[in-house]
Design an enzyme around this catalytic site. Structure first.
Site, PDB file in Angstrom:
ATOM      1  CB  THR A 176      -0.918   0.072   1.246  1.00 35.51           C
ATOM      2  OG1 THR A 176      -1.694  -1.065   0.944  1.00 35.51           O
ATOM      3  CG2 THR A 176      -1.758   1.288   1.572  1.00 35.51           C
ATOM      4  NE  ARG A 204      -9.950  -6.229   2.815  1.00 28.58           N
ATOM      5  CZ  ARG A 204      -8.987  -5.535   2.938  1.00 28.58           C
ATOM      6  NH1 ARG A 204      -8.427  -4.585   2.113  1.00 28.58           N
ATOM      7  NH2 ARG A 204      -8.168  -5.480   4.038  1.00 28.58           N
ATOM      8  N   GLY A 206     -10.871  -2.059   2.762  1.00 28.67           N
ATOM      9  CA  GLY A 206     -10.030  -1.933   3.990  1.00 28.67           C
ATOM     10  C   GLY A 206      -9.876  -0.715   4.462  1.00 28.67           C
ATOM     11  CG  ASP A 207      -6.347   0.487   6.305  1.00 25.51           C
ATOM     12  OD1 ASP A 207      -6.346  -0.637   5.491  1.00 25.51           O
ATOM     13  OD2 ASP A 207      -5.348   1.162   6.444  1.00 25.51           O
ATOM     14  CB  THR A 227       0.947   0.898   4.925  1.00 29.94           C
ATOM     15  OG1 THR A 227       1.072  -0.570   4.246  1.00 29.94           O
ATOM     16  CG2 THR A 227       2.152   0.978   5.753  1.00 29.94           C
ATOM     17  N   GLY A 228      -0.865  -1.824   5.928  1.00 32.82           N
ATOM     18  CA  GLY A 228      -1.001  -2.981   6.673  1.00 32.82           C
ATOM     19  C   GLY A 228      -2.177  -3.903   6.482  1.00 32.82           C
ATOM     20  N   GLY A 230      -5.646  -4.249   6.622  1.00 35.61           N
ATOM     21  CA  GLY A 230      -6.762  -3.088   6.816  1.00 35.61           C
ATOM     22  C   GLY A 230      -7.726  -3.277   7.970  1.00 35.61           C
TER      23      GLY A 230
HETATM   24  N1  GLY Z   1      -4.116  -1.533   4.211  1.00 32.39           N
HETATM   25  C1  GLY Z   1      -4.624  -1.871   2.934  1.00 32.39           C
HETATM   26  C2  GLY Z   1      -5.459  -2.930   3.005  1.00 32.39           C
HETATM   27  O1  GLY Z   1      -5.493  -3.695   4.240  1.00 32.39           O
HETATM   28  O2  GLY Z   1      -6.662  -2.866   2.128  1.00 32.39           O
END
Ligand code: GLY
Length: 307
Positions: A176, A204, A206-207, A227-228, A230
């Site tokens: 990311t 889906r 994410g964050d 990042t990581g 989500g």
């Molecule tokens: N941090 C990116 C995701 O999990 O979508």
């Protein structure tokens, strides 16, 4: 005010073979953002310029080169925040957009903060952004990664051992991209863009497009991009936690570390990293993944690259 920019190219298990590309990519992104600031541009334009560089590079999981979902197509998430107004522009699960961060800039100027799927992609025409064949964003490396995930799903007869394997992920999420900046007028901005997790369920989100989870910026305090994994970042509102650390008087390095420690402590398998600038241009970063590619330049904190 001192100027500053920081960028990241993702937290996770970045393969050794990709490290030179990551190293080069985040330097290019940082330079693109720094150039905007040195020419008198805004923090918002600086983070957009930096993220566009990373969305265009195939080594990173954003725009061109993003990971594929379980059905073999790309859905992109991105978020952008202007710390001077607290305006937000975000898009989720959007297809056929090479630079989702440009779509975020368009959304940020309107009355709503977050658009999803086809309705987000449809805004491209009004925003003057080209829609591309979604397949043109798929790189050979991502196709191979997706096929490997399909193969491992077929041979895996046991119960999923982690939240990531439950989603067909063969490696921790990585790559990311994001940026934070402070301009000469004292304005802060944050941007994050991603393809999400390899093999994720279609739809889906994410964050990364969620304020407080994937990004946050407030001129009174600081700016953060995460990042990581989500789901864990969203559940602990990692970006907002880092900003709260600054509000409590922590340094950016301490606030970054506290937010990432909390992520690991409160969520089983919670994994990720973040970059953080405070309103004085001081920089901090922390991650609990194997690596997080990042780079920064600050008129008060110097510069560096970790790849
Ligand atoms: N941090 C990116 C995701 O999990 O979508």
């Amino acid at each position: 005010m001192p100027r500053a920019i920081a960028v990241h190219g993702g937290a996770g298990n970045i393969p050794e073979s990709l490290r030179p590309e990551h190293n080069e990519g985040i330097r290019l992104a940082r330079e693109a953002g720094r150039r905007v600031l040195l020419e008198g541009g805004s923090a918002l334009d600086a983070v957009i310029a930096a993220v566009i560089v990373l969305e265009d590079l195939p080594a990173f999981n954003a725009g061109y080169g993003a990971v594929l979902n379980a059905e073999g197509y790309i859905e992109l998430d991105a978020g952008l925040m202007d710390g001077s107004t607290l305006d937000i522009g975000a898009v989720a699960a959007v297809q056929g957009i090479r630079n989702p961060i440009l779509l975020c800039r368009y959304v940020l100027t309107g009355p709503h903060i977050l658009f999803a799927k086809e309705d987000a992609a449809r805004l491209a025409a009004a925003a003057g952004i080209e829609q591309v064949d979604p397949r043109s964003l798929i790189t050979p490396r991502r196709l191979e990664q997706w096929l490997a995930g399909q193969r491992s799903l077929r041979v895996d007869s046991g119960a999923p051992s982690s939240p990531l394997s439950a989603q067909g992920e063969t490696h921790p999420p990585a790559d990311t991209v994001g940026a934070v900046a402070l301009d000469a007028a004292g304005n802060l901005a944050a941007a994050t863009s991603t393809g999400g997790i390899n093999g994720k369920a279609p739809g889906r989100i994410g964050d990364s497009p969620l304020p407080g989870g994937g990004f946050y910026a407030d001129n009174l305090v600081g700016a953060c991009s995460t990042t990581g994994w989500g789901e864990s970042l969203a559940r602990t509102l990692t970006a907002r936690r880092a900003i709260e650390g600054l509000e409590r008087g922590l340094t950016p390095a301490q606030a970054a570390r506290a937010a990432i420690d909390l992520l690991g402590q409160r969520i089983a398998g919670g994994e990720g990293g973040l970059i953080l600038l405070d309103r004085h241009g001081r920089f901090g970063a922390a991650f609990n993944s194997q690596r997080m590619t990042h780079a920064w330049w600050s008129e008060v904190d110097g510069e560096g690259v970790v790849a």
